[in-house]
Structure formats: C-alpha cells, structure tokens
Write a protein that holds these residues in place. Structure first.
Motif, PDB file in Angstrom:
ATOM      1  N   LEU A 188      20.254 -72.790  65.270  1.00  0.00           N
ATOM      2  CA  LEU A 188      20.363 -71.371  64.928  1.00  0.00           C
ATOM      3  C   LEU A 188      19.206 -70.630  65.584  1.00  0.00           C
ATOM      4  O   LEU A 188      18.083 -71.117  65.613  1.00  0.00           O
ATOM      5  N   SER A 189      19.484 -69.445  66.131  1.00  0.00           N
ATOM      6  CA  SER A 189      18.425 -68.636  66.738  1.00  0.00           C
ATOM      7  C   SER A 189      18.895 -67.192  66.823  1.00  0.00           C
ATOM      8  O   SER A 189      20.105 -66.919  66.932  1.00  0.00           O
ATOM      9  N   ASP A 190      17.937 -66.258  66.779  1.00  0.00           N
ATOM     10  CA  ASP A 190      18.263 -64.843  66.989  1.00  0.00           C
ATOM     11  C   ASP A 190      18.471 -64.523  68.458  1.00  0.00           C
ATOM     12  O   ASP A 190      18.965 -63.444  68.796  1.00  0.00           O
ATOM     13  N   GLY A 191      18.070 -65.417  69.361  1.00  0.00           N
ATOM     14  CA  GLY A 191      18.206 -65.139  70.783  1.00  0.00           C
ATOM     15  C   GLY A 191      17.074 -64.269  71.293  1.00  0.00           C
ATOM     16  O   GLY A 191      16.170 -63.866  70.551  1.00  0.00           O
ATOM     17  N   TYR A 192      17.150 -63.971  72.594  1.00  0.00           N
ATOM     18  CA  TYR A 192      16.015 -63.337  73.282  1.00  0.00           C
ATOM     19  C   TYR A 192      16.278 -61.884  73.665  1.00  0.00           C
ATOM     20  O   TYR A 192      15.551 -61.320  74.470  1.00  0.00           O
ATOM     21  N   GLN A 193      17.320 -61.269  73.089  1.00  0.00           N
ATOM     22  CA  GLN A 193      17.657 -59.884  73.411  1.00  0.00           C
ATOM     23  C   GLN A 193      17.443 -58.996  72.184  1.00  0.00           C
ATOM     24  O   GLN A 193      17.586 -59.447  71.044  1.00  0.00           O
ATOM     25  N   ASP A 194      17.130 -57.732  72.432  1.00  0.00           N
ATOM     26  CA  ASP A 194      17.108 -56.701  71.397  1.00  0.00           C
ATOM     27  C   ASP A 194      18.157 -55.647  71.733  1.00  0.00           C
ATOM     28  O   ASP A 194      18.491 -55.443  72.904  1.00  0.00           O
ATOM     29  N   ASN A 195      18.657 -54.980  70.699  1.00  0.00           N
ATOM     30  CA  ASN A 195      19.608 -53.888  70.897  1.00  0.00           C
ATOM     31  C   ASN A 195      19.007 -52.631  70.284  1.00  0.00           C
ATOM     32  O   ASN A 195      18.881 -52.517  69.059  1.00  0.00           O
TER      33      ASN A 195
END
Length: 705
Positions: free
Chosen positions: A200-207
């Motif tokens: 599980l991870s939030d990933g490396y991008q922001d919106n």
C-alpha cells in the motif's frame, strides 16, 4: 550521448577490484541454475546472454515489482504510462503502450510456468527466488511472443522441512508492505508452499485541484501457492496457483511537467488475475523424460486516465488562449490465456547426443470495452488467437571440447477480430525460427560460443476505419541475432565473468505511429489514432558484461554494463512530429536511434559484511538518455541513482534501513513530444513526461522460523 565519467570510473573500479583481489578470496560465488531453458542449466553453461536476478537482490532493494530490479540487467528497459513499468524492452525491442489495438508482444513474460505476456503490471515479486532474463530471440523455445527475449520469474518451491518468514515494512509516502511465507511437507511425498503479500502506498504524485496526495496510490495484493507431489523417483507433479488483486491509481502527467497535477478525474490501473499451472515430469524410460505443462490465466484489466489533465473550470482560474475541454478515457479488458506444452527431453550424459522434441498450443481471447467521453455508445472488440507449434533441438558433440546445437520451431497462428465499428480481420500465417550455436570448452572449463538465432513476431492489423487502406494491416517482423560470448570463472570460483557481443538485423520492423485529427471539426479536443506500421529494417549492435567477485569473507562486488547502438534503416515517416505531410515531405528516420534503447546502461555495487551481524549494500545504477518513440524527438535524461541498505541480521530476525534514489534524481519513464494539451498556451506543442520514483527511504523487519 556521452558516457559520464562516473559511469566508467565506478564500473572499472569494481571490475578491477574483483580481478585483482579475488585471488585471495576464501569462498566462491554461488552457482546459479537457469530454469527457462529446456532443462535446468548452470548460468555459466548456457550459451546465450542471460542475467539472473536473485532473491537477495530483490530483498536488498525492498522491491515489490519487477520494474524495481530490472535495471540491474544490461540492455533491458521498461516504460510506464501506467502505475507500474508494465511494458518491457530488450536490446531496444519491445512494446511501450497499449490502447485500443491488440498487441503482439516482443518480450515474453512467464511466471511459474504461467504465460503473463503483455500484462506486466502483475509482475509482483512476492516470494520470487529468481528472475531470469534471456536476451535475444527465443525462437525455438517460446516462439512468436519472445522475439526480443524472455523474462522468466520463478517463485520458491516447497521445502522438505517446515519453514517460513513474516516481513513488514514502512517507507515514505505512506508506504506499507507486509508478507508471509510458509513451506513444508504434508507427507513423505507431498509438499506445499504458500505466500501472501500486500503493498500500500499514496504514490509520488499530488493533485492540486482535488487537494489530495494519493491520486497515484498503490494497492496490490498477491497470493501464490504451490503443491509438489512426488509419488516416485520417476514422477513429479507441480501445481501452482496465483491470485493478483491490483487497484492502483494513475495520474501520471501534469500540464506543468511536475509531480503536481490538476486533473479532476484521476485515473486508475487495475488488474485481477486468477491463474494456475500444472507441470508433470515423468521419466518414461532411461533415455528420456516426458514433460507436460498446462497453464491458464484469466485477467480482468481496467486502465483509465483523465485525458485533458485538467479540471473543467481551469480557464476561469487561468488566462487561456483556447477554451479547454474535459474528457476521460477508460479501457476494460478481459484476457484469457491457455497454453499447453508437451516435450520429450533426453536423459543424456555429458558428451553424449542430447535432444528435445515438443509440441505447443496457445489460445488467447481478449475482449475490450472502451468508454470514452466522445464516444457516446462506447467501443467494443473481440480478439482471439490460436497458435500451434512443433519444435526440436539437437546437441551434437563434435569432439572432446566442441558441441553443435541446432534448434528449429514451426508455428502456425490464426487470429479473429471484430469490433463495434464493423471492422473484421481474420489473418493467418506460418512462421519459423530457431538457432545454431557452436560451443567450445577450453582446458579450464570456460565456455566460448558463437550463436545465430532467428526470432519472429506475427503481423496484424489496425482497426481504425479512419486510416488509409494501405495502413490497415502490417507484416510479420523477423529478427536475426548473431552473438559471440564467453563465460568463465577464476580463483577457485571467486570471480565469475560473462560477456557477449551481438549484432541484430531486423526486417519489417513493427513500429507505432499516430495520426491526429480534430473531432467534429473542432481544433481541440483531438482524436489520436495509434496504429502500427512496418519500417523497412533496423539493426543494433552492442555488448553485455556481468562480473561477480567474492573479494573476501566480508566483501562481494557485482557489476553489469550494457552498450547498444541501434538505428532504423530506410524509414520515412509522414506522421513524425517534424514531418511536413501537406507538402509531401516525410521525416527521415534512417540512422535514427530505436526507442527505449539507451546507448549505455550500468549497475555496480558491493555487499559488505561489516561484522557478524551488521551488513551494508551500496549500489549505483545508471542509464543514458533515450528516445521515447519513433513519432517524436522527446528524450529522457541520462541519470545515475544511488541505492543503500544497512541492516542487522541475527539467526531468525533482521531489521534494515534502506533508501533508493538517495540523491533524488529526476527520472523520466514515459514521454510525449510535440503534443499540445494545455489550453493556457493555446495547446502549443511541447514534450510531457511521466516521472519515476523520487528519493524514498524505508525500514524493513523480517522474522524467520
């Protein structure tokens, strides 16, 4: 593109250390068996350019997907355009994306005997003991889907005593991993192995529009199971099961070419797979074994993305030259794949005639539903292929040290395609491939070989009725590979070296192109029609070098280097971004580098056993810049990445602190050039990129029993 001083200096230092200091090494480098060939063969005994990425490398990198370790193999690359690197290239050959059209893969992907070719997003590394990368055509063994090479992933087998481990990990970006493996006997003849893992991870991008930081999240679950039944010394039955549940986010491209997006509908990259294989090996007589392998994989895939990369009211918040548009593109695929492989394998002693004879069958069905904002009724298609093959290989001892190996495969393929636009194709073709290799063992047991092999990839069709008639179909591609190699060890096995020189000649190169047309007479949004065509030819030449050295009881050094020089021959493209089709002037791609073929690629590192319990592993990997496509001139930047792991290991437990890309280099993994998607600048064309992993630091803990 010039090789950086860091690249050559680091690699030369590692190799020099291995060559000079290994003489006093008290231990040897572990001997590795390659299982992807017709029979398990030692890595130093296989007359082909092959890399084996072992379980230690996977664990030491805290890798949870194949793409996180693949750069350790020379002249192997991958592309994203999704949540994971799921399209692979070997020596500059391989697909880079899939949208509407069915694809004929160039790089095969096998997981525990299960054909997962074309769906590399599911290449998770839970309990994977080794990844075998075979470079060059596998025309005898695997046929049409392995023209460029093969990636074979092998998980752990049942053990004779009960054992297992539990691992947990945490890292930046809210990354959490957990896995458990248990293995042992159920009886004197029956063993089992079960592995379960989650990432599980939030990933490396922001919106910035939605004010979220998990728009590129990772949510992956993997279950593997194996049962081995050996009722007698002559009969072994292996049953393997695989379950994948992947629900990743995908929001990879930003109008500002950053890790911060403005999309109002972040996409997704989903896969659910139920798969299994049954392998029977029976010693039918003292002369030969019968090997039967049946595999089936059912995968439900869904891939969608915000096509405009923006929110509907962007022109209310920014001054726009053109009015923006808003659209979402979604692809739902059902992929069923069944393979049957029957072969007779001789039980030959060393120095005797050995042979293999086999028959192969593959049935694949792929149903597609495209849901697109500007297609009110959607688009659907049904595609099926049926392949049948006969193959054989013969090894003939010519003298005490010489062996001639010849292989041949004949493959017949029928395809059926129909879609909701009324397109119907029923191509059928016969193809052949094989190899001829001359092997020599010198007095020290070192292997020298020369190899000529032929691979093939089936032709196909483009479904879009907007294409001219002469662009609707494309031909079979063939590849001749010529290779010279040497494999050997020294200093009582403390130093192992493998080197291969190759030249590849491609004919009727299948390459992606695209046409752009306005929708309903508007300048934008634009309808991009991807299609495949044949370039006249192409070639590549290069080198692959791998060195492993056990310097002493505390120090192990490893290094790899891949060099490649590739180019198109006589290819004129009217759809290249720099072409002038209105005046009949194409863009001349003759002499142009192949896409995803960096001129150099390297990995170098050392494992240090600092004390009885403390250890450290330091790695540097790098790659030259490369073109993303034959349709435009967008390129990645060259880079070097620093990876580090420091751990404490006791008899039954281990704790480790690790970091990847510690210098926080920006790595482009997918790119589009001469592409307009920003209404703020009037859809002016410019390159856009998807970025790879930034610096990430984590902590792992493992308990073994």
């Amino acid at each position: 593109m010039t090789k950086t001083p860091l690249t050559l200096t680091a690699l030369a230092a590692a190799m020099l250390a291995g060559l000079v200091q290994a003489q006093n090494a008290p231990s040897t480098v572990e001997d590795i068996l390659v299982t992807a060939d017709f029979r398990p063969t030692g890595l130093l005994d296989l007359a082909a350019s092959t890399t084996v990425i072992d379980a230690e490398t996977i664990e030491q990198r805290s890798a949870v997907h194949l793409a996180e370790v693949l750069n350790t193999a020379p002249n192997v690359n991958f592309s994203t355009g999704a949540s994971r690197g799921r399209f692979f290239q070997i020596r500059g050959i391989g697909e880079r994306s899939q949208f509407v059209e069915p694809i004929n893969p160039s790089v095969g992907l096998i997981v525990d005997g299960i054909d997962m070719t074309g769906i590399g997003g599911g290449a998770t590394t839970l309990d994977i003991q080794q990844v075998e990368v075979l470079r060059g055509p596998q025309g005898t063994l695997y046929g049409a889907n392995a023209m460029a090479g093969l990636i074979n992933m092998v998980s752990g087998n049942p053990t004779e005593v009960t054992e297992g481990q539990v691992s947990v990990g945490v890292a930046e970006y809210s990354t959490r991993t957990a896995s458990a493996v248990v293995s042992g006997p159920l009886s004197d003849t029956l063993g089992y192995r079960l592995a379960v893992g989650t990432t599980l991870s939030d990933g490396y991008q922001d919106n910035a529009w939605l004010n979220t930081d998990d728009n590129a999240s990772i949510d992956e679950q993997t279950v593997r199971g194996k049962i081995r039944w050996q009722p007698s010394e002559r009969l072994t039955l292996d049953v393997t099961g695989l379950y994948l549940d992947i629900d990743n986010g995908y929001d990879g491209f930003s109008l500002d070419n950053t890790r911060t997006t403005l999309s109002d509908q972040p996409g997704h990259d989903r896969q659910q797979t139920q798969a299994g294989s049954v392998k029977v090996q029976w010693q039918a007589s003292s002369a030969y074994d019968l090997v039967a392998l049946l595999s089936h994989a059912r995968s439900d895939l869904e891939y969608g993305y915000d096509e405009d990369w923006a929110y509907p009211s962007i022109c209310e918040d920014f001054e726009c030259v053109d009015e923006g548009f808003n659209s979402f593109d979604n692809y739902v695929r059902d992929n069923d794949n069944t393979t049957v492989d029957l072969r007779l394998v001789s039980n030959s002693a060393e120095g005797e005639l050995d042979w293999v004879a086999g028959a192969y069958y593959r049935d694949q069905n792929e149903d597609l539903l495209r849901q697109y904002t500007y297609l009110s009724e959607g688009f659907s298609s049904e595609f099926s292929t049926e392949s049948r093959a006969l193959y054989g290989q013969l090894g003939i001892p010519l003298a005490e040290r010489w062996t001639l190996v010849s292989g041949l495969r004949y493959e017949s393929r029928d395809a059926d395609y129909a879609d909701s636009d009324g397109s119907v194709f029923n191509p059928s073709e016969d193809m052949w491939g094989g190899k001829l290799a001359l092997e020599y063992r010198d007095a020290r047991g070192q292997l020298w070989y020369g190899l000529a092999s032929r691979g093939f990839k089936a032709g196909g069709f483009n479904s879009s009725q907007t294409l001219p008639v002469n662009d609707r179909e494309f031909d079979t591609e063939t590849l001749w590979n010529y290779e010279l190699g040497w494999k050997g060890d020294a200093f009582d096995g403390a130093l192992q070296t493998r080197i291969a020189l190759f030249y590849q000649d491609r004919d009727d190169v299948q390459t992606k192109q695209s046409r752009v047309a306005p929708i309903a007479g508007e300048e934008c949004p634009c309808n991009f029609t991807d299609y495949t065509t044949n370039a006249a030819a192409g070639n590549a030449r290069g080198l692959e070098l791998e060195v492993n050295a056990q310097i002493n009881s505390m120090t192990r050094v490893f290094a790899s280097l891949g060099l490649i020089d590739s180019e198109f021959d006589n290819f004129q493209s009217f759809v290249h971004a720099d072409a002038d089709p209105e005046n009949g002037v194409p863009y001349d791609l003759s002499g142009h580098d192949m896409p995803h073929a960096p001129s150099y690629q390297f990995a170098v590192g050392t494992h240090l056993q600092l004390t009885e319990h403390w250890y450290a592993r330091v790695e540097v990997e790098g790659k030259d810049g490369f073109y993303f496509s034959s349709r435009h001139e967008a390129q990645s930047d060259a880079y070097e990445l620093l990876n580090l792991r420091v751990g404490y290991q006791a008899d039954r437990w281990e704790v480790a602190l690790w970091g990847r890309n510690l210098t926080d280099e920006t790595v482009e993994t997918r790119g589009f050039g001469a592409f307009g998607n920003d209404p703020r600048d009037g859809y002016a064309t410019k390159p856009y990129y998807q970025f790879g992993e930034p610096r990430i630091v984590g902590l792992d803990a493992t308990l073994r029993f």
